[in-house]
Design an enzyme around this catalytic site. Structure first.
Site, mmCIF file in Angstrom:
data_model
loop_
_atom_site.group_PDB
_atom_site.id
_atom_site.type_symbol
_atom_site.label_atom_id
_atom_site.label_comp_id
_atom_site.label_asym_id
_atom_site.label_seq_id
_atom_site.Cartn_x
_atom_site.Cartn_y
_atom_site.Cartn_z
ATOM 1 N N ARG A 18 14.016 -9.495 21.262
ATOM 2 C CA ARG A 18 14.239 -8.371 20.342
ATOM 3 C C ARG A 18 15.314 -7.409 20.873
ATOM 4 N NH1 ARG A 18 8.769 -5.645 19.612
ATOM 5 N NH2 ARG A 18 8.497 -6.473 21.704
ATOM 6 N N GLY A 438 -7.852 4.300 5.332
ATOM 7 C CA GLY A 438 -8.445 3.563 6.447
ATOM 8 C C GLY A 438 -7.968 3.996 7.809
ATOM 9 N N SER A 439 -6.676 3.861 8.055
ATOM 10 C CA SER A 439 -6.212 4.160 9.403
ATOM 11 C C SER A 439 -5.910 5.644 9.559
ATOM 12 C CB SER A 439 -4.963 3.340 9.727
ATOM 13 O OG SER A 439 -3.957 3.602 8.794
ATOM 14 N N TRP A 567 0.809 -12.722 5.494
ATOM 15 C CA TRP A 567 1.441 -12.213 6.713
ATOM 16 C C TRP A 567 1.162 -13.112 7.919
ATOM 17 C CZ3 TRP A 567 0.105 -6.374 5.506
ATOM 18 C CH2 TRP A 567 0.862 -5.990 4.388
ATOM 19 N N ASP A 605 -8.613 -4.648 1.772
ATOM 20 C CA ASP A 605 -7.213 -4.348 1.442
ATOM 21 C C ASP A 605 -6.473 -5.603 0.991
ATOM 22 O OD1 ASP A 605 -7.367 -1.638 2.217
ATOM 23 O OD2 ASP A 605 -7.075 -2.168 4.330
ATOM 24 N N GLU A 611 3.039 -9.789 -3.267
ATOM 25 C CA GLU A 611 4.099 -10.441 -2.493
ATOM 26 C C GLU A 611 4.106 -11.954 -2.660
ATOM 27 O OE1 GLU A 611 4.346 -8.882 1.431
ATOM 28 O OE2 GLU A 611 4.594 -10.863 2.301
ATOM 29 N N GLU A 671 -0.720 3.076 -4.695
ATOM 30 C CA GLU A 671 0.348 4.052 -4.492
ATOM 31 C C GLU A 671 0.738 4.623 -5.845
ATOM 32 O OE1 GLU A 671 3.677 2.764 -2.031
ATOM 33 O OE2 GLU A 671 4.964 3.618 -3.572
ATOM 34 N N HIS A 700 4.574 8.021 3.365
ATOM 35 C CA HIS A 700 5.745 7.442 4.024
ATOM 36 C C HIS A 700 6.681 8.517 4.551
ATOM 37 C CE1 HIS A 700 4.182 4.412 1.210
ATOM 38 N NE2 HIS A 700 4.365 3.622 2.244
ATOM 39 N N CYS A 732 -1.562 5.553 1.174
ATOM 40 C CA CYS A 732 -1.674 4.420 2.096
ATOM 41 C C CYS A 732 -2.317 4.910 3.385
ATOM 42 C CB CYS A 732 -0.295 3.793 2.355
ATOM 43 S SG CYS A 732 -0.370 2.121 3.070
HETATM 44 N N1 GLN Z 1 -6.554 0.049 5.686
HETATM 45 C C1 GLN Z 1 -5.176 -0.096 6.035
HETATM 46 C C2 GLN Z 1 -4.669 1.187 6.667
HETATM 47 O O1 GLN Z 1 -5.096 2.217 6.294
HETATM 48 C C3 GLN Z 1 -4.321 -0.414 4.830
HETATM 49 C C4 GLN Z 1 -2.892 -0.658 5.215
HETATM 50 C C5 GLN Z 1 -2.024 -1.125 4.091
HETATM 51 O O2 GLN Z 1 -2.298 -0.916 2.960
HETATM 52 N N2 GLN Z 1 -0.922 -1.746 4.403
HETATM 53 O O3 GLN Z 1 -3.818 1.187 7.515
HETATM 54 ZN ZN ZN Z 2 -1.259 0.691 1.727
#
Ligand code: GLN
Ligand code: ZN
Length: 759
Positions: A18, A438-439, A567, A605, A611, A671, A700, A732
């Site tokens: 990288r 979540g996070s 992914w 999720d 995608e 979103e 974001h 998100c």
């Molecule tokens: N639960 C995940 C988070 O909050 C969802 C992430 C995502 O939607 N890409 O990070």
């Molecule tokens: Zn998200």
């Protein structure tokens, strides 16, 4: 007899370790200067060219390098830089277009077809004037030539460039660009609301391409590759006419290199006769994602076919005899056959030889180049020249297979209305419940604990203690802020797919298998190689611990089956649908364990649901059927009073909007902050009648939204959705944010929800 020609359509550009990411980020941080950064770029390019030459390819691409993104490079090359960047130049302007700078929004980032690569969408409008402003393809061709290596410069083709663009009339409301999903080109909306179609710029654009081709020819370039992946999607009659016009024009130039129009990611259908009738010398066809391209090749007698028989998007070895017979069949149809990869190898990791302990049967970029060369040799010398590799035998889990057979579709839950009543009674939540996705921010302490564990500085018990301490503070913070449904914050997750892949049988992780997702962001997708099974619960102890620290409901947090596949690099010996069901079964067990341990809300999720949507409309219903089926299999094992949530990080649902309801989740968060809640009407129109959490602010960006703004968004939402169905959440997860702005934003969000509740 002439040498059998061999090539690849592109190659990884980030470097074995990288180096590109590290150098670009060091430049941003001010620790290296522009000339150092340029030197790193040049070194990476030189290593690629010499490696490809030494591997024995006859035809080597150039201009596949980019400091950030090849579509951005094209925009800068064409001088199509939006006016808001006028005060900047050079690398600073380039990176400002990629990432934004002091009050100037970047270009919008969007997914590259159905891959996990993201490009920066050109912004084109009636005022756009193209001119050849950056001669990067010429420069890089010259660099290779200095090394004694003749190359084929690669350009984004004019039609795809225009179809990937956003009409400026559509971009006015856009500000920050996250890794957004879904390009206007894919959804066939490139016309834009204002009625301006970037295709109107075709003639101007062709003038610049013509100038470039003439210059390349004068510099000694024998052949140029024009990438037209947009042809793998459904194209209108008007677009096919534009295609014909483009290559009539470029093909008709008197002083130009040979033209290779490279298509990839699928069958090109109606576009094939158009290219066949044009004056381009060579056509690249993807026989991996588009086996049907072979049927169309009958009309290519006078053309060179660049035969994409080695998969550029997955990590499995090529079945050489099959690839060889495709090439042999083409020899009878086309003027000449060049053995190639199906698309650029930038979508796979660089080198399998650096890995240890991976399953059999893999090939990364370097190994795929060797396969191309081997197929070329076999075409020339006869099939004995290739030794077919023994097919890998993925491990079979008979128990999983038997269970899936008896489970069928899973069990049916009660209807949503009945469930909603039970859940209301069980959970006792207020109107407009507040929650997060979540996070929580990944702090230095969390990252350090992970690194310490890996390096052996702390043991597993020490690590778990650090995670519990983090959960304690995240729970306390959420209670203090006044959120209604809490989360444990996901401190133990490096990545939402990798975390689960590491714990599931049938998945393997690489050491160095990085691929570029966008700019300097690289990911290391796990490899799903065998039957998937869950030896032990994966998240239960964290959720249970978090729930033990509070009386409010804690939401369990899992990654859905489609995202687990999207992914990862996934086995190809069985349909994706079957693999998705195996992942779903593991999740189903996890969800039931969470429920049994007292977790009453579980979120699954699926940010990648869109995608994986096939590029062609005709294939989409089949995909959605298995994707929805897998989600339901995962989530339908719980009692009716347990609430299932799902989350998707985009708001342009397009052709998947009907599937959102079919998932049968009780609550869906999406979103919406950037689309001003318009999608609520769309969801309503599509018949969606369950809980909905339209993101009320954009995570974001580090900007803290005012209470008033959020209140306004909620009032807008209430016009489209009954308050009983409305949830209040950011758009998100918060893991990329800092604590200061997160806390302030969530406090404002809770305050806004309370105000709206009170009225
Ligand atoms: N639960 C995940 C988070 O909050 C969802 C992430 C995502 O939607 N890409 O990070
Ligand atoms: Zn998200």
């Amino acid at each position: 007899m002439r040498d059998q020609r061999t090539t690849v359509l592109g190659y990884p550009r980030i470097g074995p370790d990288r180096e590109l990411k590290k150098a670009v980020e060091a430049y941003w941080a001010g620790t290296i200067d522009a000339s150092r950064l340029r030197a790193v770029g040049r070194d990476l390019r030189e290593r690629t060219w010499t490696d490809l030459r030494d591997a024995g390819l006859t035809d080597i691409p150039s201009n596949t390098f980019s400091f950030y993104d090849h579509v951005l490079d094209t925009t800068v090359m064409l001088g199509a830089v939006p006016v808001r960047f006028a005060g900047l130049d050079g690398l600073d302007r380039y990176f400002a277009m990629a990432r934004g700078t002091q009050g100037i929004a970047p270009l919008e980032m969007t997914k590259w077809f159905d891959t996990n690569y993201h490009y920066l969408a050109p912004e084109l409008g009636p005022d756009t004037r193209f001119r050849l402003d950056w001669k990067k393809p010429l420069t890089e061709y010259g660099e290779a030539r200095e090394l004694g290596i003749e190359t084929r410069p690669v350009l984004v083709g004019p039609l795809s460039y225009l179809l990937l663009a956003k009409s400026t009339a559509e971009t006015t409301a856009e500000t920050m660009a996250g890794p957004a999903t879904g390009s206007p080109a894919e959804t066939g909306e490139s016309g834009g609301e204002a009625g301006f179609s970037p295709l109107l710029l075709l003639d101007d654009l062709l003038d610049v391409y013509a100038e470039l081709l003439e210059r390349l020819a004068s510099a000694g370039v024998a052949e140029v590759q024009l990438d037209e992946p947009a042809l793998a999607g459904d194209r209108s009659v008007e677009e096919l006419k534009a295609l014909a016009r483009a290559y009539d024009h470029l093909g008709g130039l008197s002083h130009r290199p040979r033209l290779l129009v490279a298509t990839y990611f699928g069958e090109i259908g109606e576009a094939l006769p158009v290219l066949a009738a044009s004056r381009v010398e060579a056509i690249g066809l993807d026989f991996v994602a588009g086996p049907g391209n072979l049927a169309g090749a009958a009309g290519l007698a006078g053309k060179t076919v660049v035969a994409g028989v080695v998969d550029g998007r997955n990590v499995w070895r090529t079945r050489l005899p099959a690839a060889l017979s495709t090439c042999a069949a083409l020899l009878g149809l086309a003027g000449e056959v060049v053995v190639s990869t199906s698309c650029s190898l930038m979508h796979v990791p660089l080198d399998l030889d650096r890995e240890e302990g991976l399953p059999e049967g893999l090939a990364f970029a370097r190994q795929k180049v060797a396969e191309v060369v081997a197929i070329g040799r076999a075409l020339r010398e006869g099939p004995e020249a290739v030794v077919p590799a023994a097919a890998a035998r993925p491990p079979v889990n008979a128990r999983v297979r038997a269970r899936l057979e008896t489970l069928g579709e899973g069990t049916a839950r009660a209807g949503h209305t009945a469930r909603a009543a039970l859940q209301r009674a069980a959970l006792g939540l207020p109107l407009l419940p507040t929650t997060t996705i979540g996070s929580f921010p990944q702090t230095d302490a969390v990252r350090r604990a992970r690194a310490d564990l890996r390096a052996g500085r702390i043991d597993q018990a020490g690590y778990e203690a650090a995670m519990r301490a983090e959960i304690d503070s995240v729970i306390a913070l959420q209670e203090d802020i006044g959120l209604d449904v809490l989360v444990h914050g996901e401190p133990e997750r490096n990545d939402m797919v990798q975390y689960f892949a590491e714990q599931l049988d049938g998945y393997a992780a690489t050491q160095h298998g990085w691929v570029q997702s966008y700019g300097t962001r690289c990911v290391r997708p796990p490899i799903l190689f065998g039957d998937v099974a869950r030896p032990e619960p994966m998240t239960v102890r964290w959720a249970v611990y978090a729930q033990s620290r509070t009386d409010r409901p804690v939401k369990g947090m899992l990654t859905g089956p489609v995202t687990m596949l999207a992914w990862s690099f996934v086995r190809e010996d069985q349909p994706l649908a079957d693999t998705a069901r195996q992942v779903a079964l593991a999740l189903r067990d996890e969800i039931r364990d969470l429920e049994a341990a007292g977790i009453r809300i579980i979120q699954v999720d699926e940010p990648a649901l869109r995608e994986l949507l096939p590029l062609r409309a005709a294939d989409q219903a089949g995909y959605l059927a298995w994707a929805v089926g897998a989600f339901r299999l995962a989530t339908s094992g719980v009692s009716d009073s347990t609430q299932i949530h799902t989350h998707m990080c985009y708001s342009e649902f397009g052709e998947i909007i009907g599937a959102i309801g079919d998932l049968d989740a009780d609550v869906t968060s999406v979103e919406a902050a950037r689309s001003r809640m318009e999608l609520l009407d769309d969801l309503g129109a599509a018949g969606y009648a369950r809980g909905i959490g339209p993101g009320v602010y954009d995570i974001h960006s580090p900007r803290v939204p005012e209470t008033g703004e959020i209140e306004q968004a909620l009032r807008l939402a209430i016009r489209a959705v009954e308050p009983e169905r409305l949830w209040v959440n950011p758009d998100c997860g918060l893991k990329t944010r800092g604590y200061a702005e997160t806390e302030a934003s969530l406090r404002n969000m809770v305050a806004a929800a309370r105000k709206v509740r009170a009225s």
